[in-house]
Design an enzyme around this catalytic site. Sequence first.
Site, PDB file in Angstrom:
ATOM      1  N   ILE A  31       0.827  -1.214   0.000  1.00  0.00           N
ATOM      2  CA  ILE A  31       0.000   0.000   0.000  1.00  0.00           C
ATOM      3  C   ILE A  31       0.864   1.267   0.000  1.00  0.00           C
ATOM      4  O   ILE A  31       0.391   2.334  -0.385  1.00  0.00           O
ATOM      5  CB  ILE A  31      -0.956  -0.029   1.219  1.00  0.00           C
ATOM      6  CG1 ILE A  31      -2.204   0.790   0.960  1.00  0.00           C
ATOM      7  CG2 ILE A  31      -0.264   0.378   2.504  1.00  0.00           C
ATOM      8  CD1 ILE A  31      -3.339   0.518   1.941  1.00  0.00           C
ATOM      9  N   HIS A 100       6.194 -12.176   5.657  1.00  0.00           N
ATOM     10  CA  HIS A 100       5.979 -11.671   4.297  1.00  0.00           C
ATOM     11  C   HIS A 100       7.314 -11.421   3.624  1.00  0.00           C
ATOM     12  O   HIS A 100       8.257 -10.944   4.256  1.00  0.00           O
ATOM     13  CB  HIS A 100       5.122 -10.406   4.279  1.00  0.00           C
ATOM     14  CG  HIS A 100       5.566  -9.315   5.215  1.00  0.00           C
ATOM     15  ND1 HIS A 100       5.354  -9.384   6.578  1.00  0.00           N
ATOM     16  CD2 HIS A 100       6.214  -8.152   4.998  1.00  0.00           C
ATOM     17  CE1 HIS A 100       5.844  -8.286   7.149  1.00  0.00           C
ATOM     18  NE2 HIS A 100       6.383  -7.526   6.210  1.00  0.00           N
TER      19      HIS A 100
HETATM   20  P1  AMP Z   1       7.248  -4.779   7.303  1.00  0.00           P
HETATM   21  O1  AMP Z   1       7.697  -3.405   7.737  1.00  0.00           O
HETATM   22  O2  AMP Z   1       8.345  -5.620   6.742  1.00  0.00           O
HETATM   23  O3  AMP Z   1       6.449  -5.464   8.394  1.00  0.00           O
HETATM   24  O4  AMP Z   1       6.281  -4.525   6.070  1.00  0.00           O
HETATM   25  C1  AMP Z   1       4.913  -4.305   6.193  1.00  0.00           C
HETATM   26  C2  AMP Z   1       4.468  -3.729   4.887  1.00  0.00           C
HETATM   27  O5  AMP Z   1       3.068  -3.816   4.821  1.00  0.00           O
HETATM   28  C3  AMP Z   1       4.829  -2.250   4.685  1.00  0.00           C
HETATM   29  O6  AMP Z   1       5.663  -2.109   3.534  1.00  0.00           O
HETATM   30  C4  AMP Z   1       3.483  -1.574   4.520  1.00  0.00           C
HETATM   31  O7  AMP Z   1       3.501  -0.524   3.570  1.00  0.00           O
HETATM   32  C5  AMP Z   1       2.604  -2.732   4.072  1.00  0.00           C
HETATM   33  N1  AMP Z   1       1.185  -2.593   4.356  1.00  0.00           N
HETATM   34  C6  AMP Z   1       0.601  -2.178   5.493  1.00  0.00           C
HETATM   35  N2  AMP Z   1      -0.736  -2.220   5.396  1.00  0.00           N
HETATM   36  C7  AMP Z   1      -1.021  -2.689   4.147  1.00  0.00           C
HETATM   37  C8  AMP Z   1      -2.225  -2.957   3.430  1.00  0.00           C
HETATM   38  N3  AMP Z   1      -3.448  -2.766   3.979  1.00  0.00           N
HETATM   39  N4  AMP Z   1      -2.128  -3.410   2.167  1.00  0.00           N
HETATM   40  C9  AMP Z   1      -0.918  -3.611   1.593  1.00  0.00           C
HETATM   41  N5  AMP Z   1       0.250  -3.382   2.224  1.00  0.00           N
HETATM   42  C10 AMP Z   1       0.210  -2.927   3.474  1.00  0.00           C
END
Ligand code: AMP
Length: 114
Positions: A31, A100
Amino acid sequence: MDSCLFCKIVAGTIPCAKVYENETVLAFRDIDPKAPTHILVIPKEHVESVHDVPAEKANLLAELMMAVSAVVVQENLVEAGYRLVINSGSDGGQAVVHLHVHILAGRSLHWPPG
Ligand code: AMP
Ligand code: ZN
């Protein structure tokens, strides 16, 4: 896990821009993209990180990486290249505690990362 953002995306209660899906894995666009192409690939089952996967579920990690492979081919990222990142824990910068793989591509990426 009820309170987990990515489990809600898997359940369909929070929408996502889906890129790829199979029985065990889901991929969707980040996002808040950090590169022109920024895709997250997650196991549908809730696990916190790679260290949270027991040996008897090792196939989950294989499925995850094979899905990453399918996505980079599907999105035509192979020729120019891409980077895979798994953040884990607070020093690792993990914000969402559901395993992820970040796929980053579409520009030259710096090394070492910050
Ligand atoms: P991390 O910091 O490795 O835990 O990555 C989490 C990722 O999730 C970040 O890059 C956020 O931008 C992404 N993120 C958070 N909420 C959403 C959402 N609703 N849809 C898609 N990506 C998201
Ligand atoms: Zn989860």
